[in-house]
Design a protein around this motif. Structure first.
Motif, PDB file in Angstrom:
ATOM      1  N   ILE A 163     112.946  13.795  51.420  1.00  0.00           N
ATOM      2  CA  ILE A 163     114.216  14.111  52.079  1.00  0.00           C
ATOM      3  C   ILE A 163     114.522  13.086  53.161  1.00  0.00           C
ATOM      4  CG2 ILE A 163     115.371  15.812  53.532  1.00  0.00           C
ATOM      5  CD1 ILE A 163     113.854  17.975  51.943  1.00  0.00           C
ATOM      6  N   GLU A 164     113.523  12.757  53.983  1.00  0.00           N
ATOM      7  CA  GLU A 164     113.738  11.763  55.035  1.00  0.00           C
ATOM      8  C   GLU A 164     114.067  10.393  54.452  1.00  0.00           C
ATOM      9  OE1 GLU A 164     114.023  12.152  58.270  1.00  0.00           O
ATOM     10  OE2 GLU A 164     113.842  14.318  57.916  1.00  0.00           O
ATOM     11  N   GLN A 165     113.419  10.069  53.348  1.00  0.00           N
ATOM     12  CA  GLN A 165     113.702   8.786  52.698  1.00  0.00           C
ATOM     13  C   GLN A 165     115.132   8.747  52.178  1.00  0.00           C
ATOM     14  OE1 GLN A 165     111.084   7.945  49.428  1.00  0.00           O
ATOM     15  NE2 GLN A 165     112.038   5.997  48.940  1.00  0.00           N
ATOM     16  N   ARG A 166     115.583   9.864  51.569  1.00  0.00           N
ATOM     17  CA  ARG A 166     116.962   9.919  51.070  1.00  0.00           C
ATOM     18  C   ARG A 166     117.946   9.857  52.232  1.00  0.00           C
ATOM     19  NH1 ARG A 166     120.416   8.116  47.684  1.00  0.00           N
ATOM     20  NH2 ARG A 166     122.086   9.549  47.142  1.00  0.00           N
ATOM     21  N   THR A 218     119.352  13.967  42.667  1.00  0.00           N
ATOM     22  CA  THR A 218     118.402  15.074  42.577  1.00  0.00           C
ATOM     23  C   THR A 218     117.079  14.594  42.010  1.00  0.00           C
ATOM     24  OG1 THR A 218     119.270  15.660  40.392  1.00  0.00           O
ATOM     25  CG2 THR A 218     120.190  16.805  42.298  1.00  0.00           C
ATOM     26  N   TYR A 219     116.066  15.408  42.223  1.00  0.00           N
ATOM     27  CA  TYR A 219     114.722  15.072  41.739  1.00  0.00           C
ATOM     28  C   TYR A 219     114.473  15.805  40.427  1.00  0.00           C
ATOM     29  CZ  TYR A 219     109.663  15.047  41.334  1.00  0.00           C
ATOM     30  OH  TYR A 219     108.393  14.903  40.866  1.00  0.00           O
ATOM     31  N   GLN A 220     113.951  15.089  39.444  1.00  0.00           N
ATOM     32  CA  GLN A 220     113.578  15.680  38.174  1.00  0.00           C
ATOM     33  C   GLN A 220     112.083  15.512  37.977  1.00  0.00           C
ATOM     34  OE1 GLN A 220     115.546  17.465  36.307  1.00  0.00           O
ATOM     35  NE2 GLN A 220     117.343  17.035  37.579  1.00  0.00           N
ATOM     36  N   PRO A 221     111.356  16.602  37.691  1.00  0.00           N
ATOM     37  CA  PRO A 221     109.908  16.460  37.497  1.00  0.00           C
ATOM     38  C   PRO A 221     109.595  15.630  36.271  1.00  0.00           C
ATOM     39  CG  PRO A 221     110.651  18.648  36.849  1.00  0.00           C
ATOM     40  CD  PRO A 221     111.829  17.970  37.490  1.00  0.00           C
ATOM     41  N   GLN A 382     114.177  23.904  45.183  1.00  0.00           N
ATOM     42  CA  GLN A 382     114.236  23.899  46.643  1.00  0.00           C
ATOM     43  C   GLN A 382     114.458  22.484  47.174  1.00  0.00           C
ATOM     44  OE1 GLN A 382     114.249  26.538  48.504  1.00  0.00           O
ATOM     45  NE2 GLN A 382     114.030  25.690  50.557  1.00  0.00           N
ATOM     46  N   LEU A 383     113.733  21.522  46.590  1.00  0.00           N
ATOM     47  CA  LEU A 383     113.882  20.129  47.013  1.00  0.00           C
ATOM     48  C   LEU A 383     115.289  19.625  46.707  1.00  0.00           C
ATOM     49  CD1 LEU A 383     112.761  17.456  48.055  1.00  0.00           C
ATOM     50  CD2 LEU A 383     111.816  17.027  45.775  1.00  0.00           C
ATOM     51  N   ASN A 384     115.802  19.938  45.512  1.00  0.00           N
ATOM     52  CA  ASN A 384     117.159  19.516  45.158  1.00  0.00           C
ATOM     53  C   ASN A 384     118.192  20.180  46.062  1.00  0.00           C
ATOM     54  OD1 ASN A 384     116.345  17.824  43.092  1.00  0.00           O
ATOM     55  ND2 ASN A 384     116.489  19.391  41.520  1.00  0.00           N
ATOM     56  N   GLY A 385     117.940  21.450  46.417  1.00  0.00           N
ATOM     57  CA  GLY A 385     118.844  22.123  47.347  1.00  0.00           C
ATOM     58  C   GLY A 385     118.862  21.453  48.707  1.00  0.00           C
ATOM     59  N   GLU A 386     117.689  21.052  49.183  1.00  0.00           N
ATOM     60  CA  GLU A 386     117.603  20.334  50.459  1.00  0.00           C
ATOM     61  C   GLU A 386     118.329  19.001  50.369  1.00  0.00           C
ATOM     62  OE1 GLU A 386     116.564  21.166  53.292  1.00  0.00           O
ATOM     63  OE2 GLU A 386     115.043  22.735  53.131  1.00  0.00           O
TER      64      GLU A 386
END
Length: 572
Positions: A163-166, A218-221, A382-386
């Motif tokens: 998140i901080e990197q984005r 967004t992040y995809q696993p 949760q990560l994508n929501g953030e």
């Protein structure tokens, strides 16, 4: 049962392990079968049986190649059964022909041998195929579980960093473009500065705000791909011994069927009675063992447990030949027949044990894998929501305070507010704009106002479509503790209702929100009276939003209404 059937239709059902098991069964079984008088030619007879096993091996190898070619996209269990049937017939014909050539017999008894082979050999191939395919699937699931767990741990450890990197990437992009406009202002004459500020609003701030708000990264696993995993027989054996390894009914049925198929055609009713007695002895003996097995100490090592089970199995199989000889009149107590029977019986009982061990272990591993995948999905959502909340916050910051400061500067320059546009005044305006950029480094708004966001949305479409909202107070209060879920819920309501109006031409939309604390989810249901759901709905950006922010979602036709149902994960 259906999953076991489907696994049988994969290339995993045929492997070298099946050939080894078949060789053991064939060699030991050849010593028991009463079709041929060996007359001291035991090694020649074994050579005949081994040759027939080689023929079966070739058929199985060709069958595996066929499965690899045609069963890539979907399992074909009927094809596997066909391969087993062809292998059974080919092996039986080969053995019968070799027995005639080697003068063990002078008559063509292929019909009789097929009666023996089809239930016995075909059944053995079938059970072996199930065992191997289940074991292979178990090994694959274990590897998938390990990789999924590793990724889950990595996401939890790196979520804040991502998140901080984005955030740093976005701020860097915005800062670069705004500072380029500021640097150009320093070279402009006073009259052109107002035009440059307008350019900053129209061509930089607004497009950036729209882009950041809508083009959400967004992040995809990573997809977990496991090819040809090795079967850990040691683990399967350990699992079998830790629980109760005896399965009386299945072992008795298989032994009785196998013996009955070669005794009954030869000996008639005595053969059938013998097979039935064998099944009964096996069932009673293993039932007693199953009842007494829990007496063993829980801390007893697995090798010791396996040794106990082996001794018990050998003892049980050793009891059978005298009874079988007394009932059938065939010499089951002869040394070679006795040894062959014990090896055959032990291999069949232990195969049944392994089949049940693999089934139970696979079921447990599958449940753990599904739970881990679900947890991974929650973390990803949760990560994508953030991520989305971060980008929406930066977008709102650009669209709000930054744009307002620049717009105010334009008005001051045009209207001459606060005095004439002197160099010092222009420098002050540039400084205030530069300071507004620093707002991007400030912490973002903790949460959106849920009631305001939803009421504004309903008012926006007032007079165009009727929106009926069922949002209990308890659910609203619960969502106050979930800023990420609240942000996702608002976006999903907007998207769901917007699609109903744009694509379905709805006149009435029903929105229901509920909370399920038992599985930590927020359930969103959006129904509309618009056009019926097409048979093949198209996917687009809206579908991607639901994929990113939901654990699961589904569109269905509920009578005359189109129903959209989505599950949003909660953290607390």
């Amino acid at each position: 049962m259906k999953q076991t059937w489907n696994r049988l239709g994969s290339p995993d059902a045929i492997s070298w392990i099946m050939v080894v098991l078949l060789l053991v069964q064939s060699v030991s079984g050849s010593l028991v079968a009463p079709f041929t008088d060996l007359n001291g030619r035991i090694f020649e007879f074994l050579a005949v049986r081994i040759t027939s096993v080689l023929v079966i091996t070739v058929v199985l190898g060709l069958g595996k190649m066929l499965l690899l070619h045609v069963a890539r996209t979907r399992p074909m269990p009927l094809l596997t059964l066909g391969i087993f049937a062809v292998a059974t017939v080919a092996g039986s014909v080969t053995q019968n022909w070799l027995l005639i050539v080697t003068q063990f017999t002078d008559k063509w008894t292929i019909g009789q041998r097929l009666i023996v082979a089809i239930p016995g050999l075909f059944g053995f191939l079938l059970v072996s195929g199930i065992l191997i395919s289940l074991a292979r699937e178990l090994s694959r699931n274990n590897q998938e579980l390990a990789k999924t767990a590793d990724e889950l741990i990595a996401i939890r450890a790196e979520a804040s960093e991502r998140i901080e990197q984005r955030k740093a990437e976005l701020i860097s992009t915005v800062r670069e473009q705004l500072e380029q406009s500021l640097s150009r202002m320093k070279t402009l004459v006073r009259a052109d500065i107002s035009a440059e500020l307008k350019h900053m609003v129209d061509d930089v701030i607004r497009p950036l705000s729209f882009q950041i708000s809508n083009e959400v990264k967004t992040y995809q696993p990573r997809s977990v791909v496991v090819a040809s995993p090795k079967i850990s027989w040691r683990i399967l054996m350990n699992n079998a011994m830790r629980t109760n390894p005896t399965h009386p009914f299945s072992a008795a049925i298989w032994l009785g069927l196998l013996v009955g198929t070669f005794l009954t055609p030869t000996l008639g009713l005595p053969g059938l009675v013998t097979a039935t007695a064998l099944a009964a002895i096996t069932f009673v003996g293993l039932t007693v063992v199953r009842l007494l097995w829990p007496i063993l100490p829980q801390r007893m090592p697995v090798p010791a447990r396996a040794s106990c089970f082996a001794v018990i199995t050998i003892g049980l199989m050793a009891m059978c030949p005298p009874v079988m000889e007394a009932l059938s009149g065939y010499g089951f107590t002869a040394a070679t027949v006795y040894v062959g029977w014990i090896v055959l019986g032990i291999s069949l009982v232990w195969t049944v044990t392994l089949v049940f061990s693999v089934r139970d272990t696979l079921r447990s591993t599958r449940e753990t894998l599904l739970a881990t995948v679900d947890e991974l999905k929650r973390e990803v959502v949760q990560l994508n929501g953030e991520m989305r909340r971060l980008q929406k916050g930066i977008s709102r910051l650009l669209h709000g305070p930054v744009q307002q400061i620049v717009s105010a500067a334009i008005h001051r320059l045009r209207n001459g507010n606060d005095g004439p546009a002197t160099d010092s005044r222009i420098a002050d305006l540039q400084a205030s704009i530069a300071a507004s950029i620093q707002l991007l480094n400030e912490p973002l708004e903790a949460s959106i106002d849920l009631d305001t966001a939803i009421s504004d949305f309903v008012e926006l479409w007032d007079g165009v479509v009727k929106i009926s909202l069922d949002f209990p107070v308890e659910a609203r209060s619960r969502l106050l503790q979930e800023p990420v879920a609240t942000s996702a819920l608002v976006e999903l309501i907007r998207e769901g209702c917007g699609n109903a109006m744009r694509h379905g031409e709805a006149t009435h939309i029903y929105v229901h929100v509920s909370i399920d604390d038992s599985d930590k989810t927020c359930r969103l249901i959006v129904k509309n009276d618009g056009k019926p759901l097409p048979s093949s709905p198209r996917t687009g950006l809206g579908s991607q939003i639901f994929d990113d922010l939901c654990l699961s979602w589904l569109r269905t036709q509920a009578g005359e209404l189109v129903k959209l149902e989505a599950l949003i994960p909660l953290v607390r």
